[in-house]
Motif scaffolding. Structure first.
Motif, mmCIF file in Angstrom:
data_model
loop_
_atom_site.group_PDB
_atom_site.id
_atom_site.type_symbol
_atom_site.label_atom_id
_atom_site.label_comp_id
_atom_site.label_asym_id
_atom_site.label_seq_id
_atom_site.Cartn_x
_atom_site.Cartn_y
_atom_site.Cartn_z
ATOM 1 N N SER A 16 0.843 -1.186 0.000
ATOM 2 C CA SER A 16 0.000 0.000 0.000
ATOM 3 C C SER A 16 0.877 1.234 0.000
ATOM 4 C CB SER A 16 -0.894 0.023 1.251
ATOM 5 O OG SER A 16 -1.767 -1.077 1.247
ATOM 6 N N TYR A 18 1.422 5.517 -1.957
ATOM 7 C CA TYR A 18 0.953 6.752 -2.581
ATOM 8 C C TYR A 18 1.739 7.001 -3.863
ATOM 9 C CZ TYR A 18 0.347 6.947 2.481
ATOM 10 O OH TYR A 18 0.087 6.615 3.785
ATOM 11 N N TYR A 28 0.780 9.713 5.267
ATOM 12 C CA TYR A 28 -0.668 9.535 5.144
ATOM 13 C C TYR A 28 -1.399 10.827 5.482
ATOM 14 C CZ TYR A 28 -5.387 7.872 6.057
ATOM 15 O OH TYR A 28 -6.756 7.712 6.053
ATOM 16 N N VAL A 31 -1.187 13.159 2.537
ATOM 17 C CA VAL A 31 -2.007 12.713 1.408
ATOM 18 C C VAL A 31 -3.476 12.971 1.679
ATOM 19 C CG1 VAL A 31 -2.732 10.693 0.065
ATOM 20 C CG2 VAL A 31 -0.309 11.028 0.599
ATOM 21 N N LYS A 32 -3.940 12.649 2.884
ATOM 22 C CA LYS A 32 -5.366 12.842 3.163
ATOM 23 C C LYS A 32 -5.745 14.323 3.312
ATOM 24 C CE LYS A 32 -6.037 12.347 8.112
ATOM 25 N NZ LYS A 32 -6.765 11.652 9.142
ATOM 26 N N HIS A 38 -1.339 13.196 -4.481
ATOM 27 C CA HIS A 38 -1.167 11.748 -4.523
ATOM 28 C C HIS A 38 -2.505 11.004 -4.499
ATOM 29 C CE1 HIS A 38 2.911 12.866 -3.268
ATOM 30 N NE2 HIS A 38 3.255 11.750 -3.878
ATOM 31 N N THR A 39 -2.456 9.808 -5.070
ATOM 32 C CA THR A 39 -3.551 8.855 -4.992
ATOM 33 C C THR A 39 -3.078 7.695 -4.131
ATOM 34 O OG1 THR A 39 -4.246 9.425 -7.239
ATOM 35 C CG2 THR A 39 -5.056 7.355 -6.359
ATOM 36 N N GLU A 40 -3.958 7.210 -3.270
ATOM 37 C CA GLU A 40 -3.630 5.997 -2.531
ATOM 38 C C GLU A 40 -3.714 4.841 -3.517
ATOM 39 O OE1 GLU A 40 -5.233 5.497 1.390
ATOM 40 O OE2 GLU A 40 -5.542 7.659 1.575
ATOM 41 N N ASN A 79 -7.761 11.695 -3.417
ATOM 42 C CA ASN A 79 -6.726 10.705 -3.124
ATOM 43 C C ASN A 79 -7.253 9.273 -3.253
ATOM 44 O OD1 ASN A 79 -8.090 11.668 -0.701
ATOM 45 N ND2 ASN A 79 -6.829 10.241 0.438
ATOM 46 N N TYR A 80 -8.549 9.119 -3.455
ATOM 47 C CA TYR A 80 -9.150 7.804 -3.673
ATOM 48 C C TYR A 80 -9.725 7.660 -5.078
ATOM 49 C CZ TYR A 80 -8.846 7.142 1.365
ATOM 50 O OH TYR A 80 -8.392 7.015 2.655
ATOM 51 N N ALA A 125 3.282 3.261 2.010
ATOM 52 C CA ALA A 125 2.611 3.854 3.166
ATOM 53 C C ALA A 125 3.292 3.379 4.448
ATOM 54 C CB ALA A 125 1.142 3.455 3.170
ATOM 55 N N HIS A 129 -0.446 1.009 7.780
ATOM 56 C CA HIS A 129 -1.360 0.958 6.632
ATOM 57 C C HIS A 129 -1.117 -0.265 5.751
ATOM 58 C CE1 HIS A 129 -2.978 4.839 7.605
ATOM 59 N NE2 HIS A 129 -1.752 5.330 7.701
#
Length: 159
Positions: A16, A18, A28, A31-32, A38-40, A79-80, A125, A129
């Motif tokens: 997992s 980014y 994390y 990113v959030k 970034h995309t997870e 990010n999702y 990650a 995670h």
């Protein structure tokens, strides 16, 4: 996204992390915050003699809502977003052909918005995670129920 891939023969590793952003080695929390771009994502190492890239793309489609540009089920935000990252022209050809086939199938009554983009740097990650589903089975089960309902409604007869 980890568990469905890890369960397949030929999968050597699923990490997992980014990708796709402009901040090196993001956390994390960064990113959030939706400020890194970034995309997870998951990075999958596989044995192409056992499982093909086309098979991986098919598994991906069956885990996502390809019509939702701003998240996946309970996970909301850019990010999702649904995206397939490719590492070669051959992977791009396979992913684009698969997307075209899905669009033509009529399985969804809204457009397929999943993007296909060149892979860039991938940042793993944080340890907490990794293998989230195994470390947090109750929370994963609750969150997974919404995804599974969607998958069953759209893919049940195609499996």
């Amino acid at each position: 996204m980890v568990q469905p891939f890890e369960e397949q023969p030929g999968i050597q590793n699923v990490v997992s992390g980014y990708t796709g952003g402009h901040v090196p080695n993001p956390t994390y929390e960064q990113v959030k915050s939706h400020t890194t771009g970034h995309t997870e994502a998951v990075e999958i190492t596989f044995d192409p003699d056992v499982i093909s890239y086309a098979d991986l793309v098919e598994i991906y489609w069956q885990q996502t809502d390809p019509t939702d540009a701003m998240g996946q089920f309970q996970d909301r935000g850019d990010n999702y977003r649904p995206v397939i990252y490719v590492n070669s022209p051959e992977q791009r050809r396979i992913a684009e052909a698969s997307k075209a086939k899905l669009e033509a199938s009529g399985m969804f009554d809204q457009p397929i918005v999943t993007q296909i983009e060149d892979a860039g740097p991938f940042y793993p990650a944080e340890p907490e995670h990794q293998q989230f589903y195994a470390k947090n089975p109750r929370r994963y089960a609750a969150e997974h129920a919404q995804r599974q309902e969607f998958v069953d409604a759209h893919w049940k007869e195609h499996k």
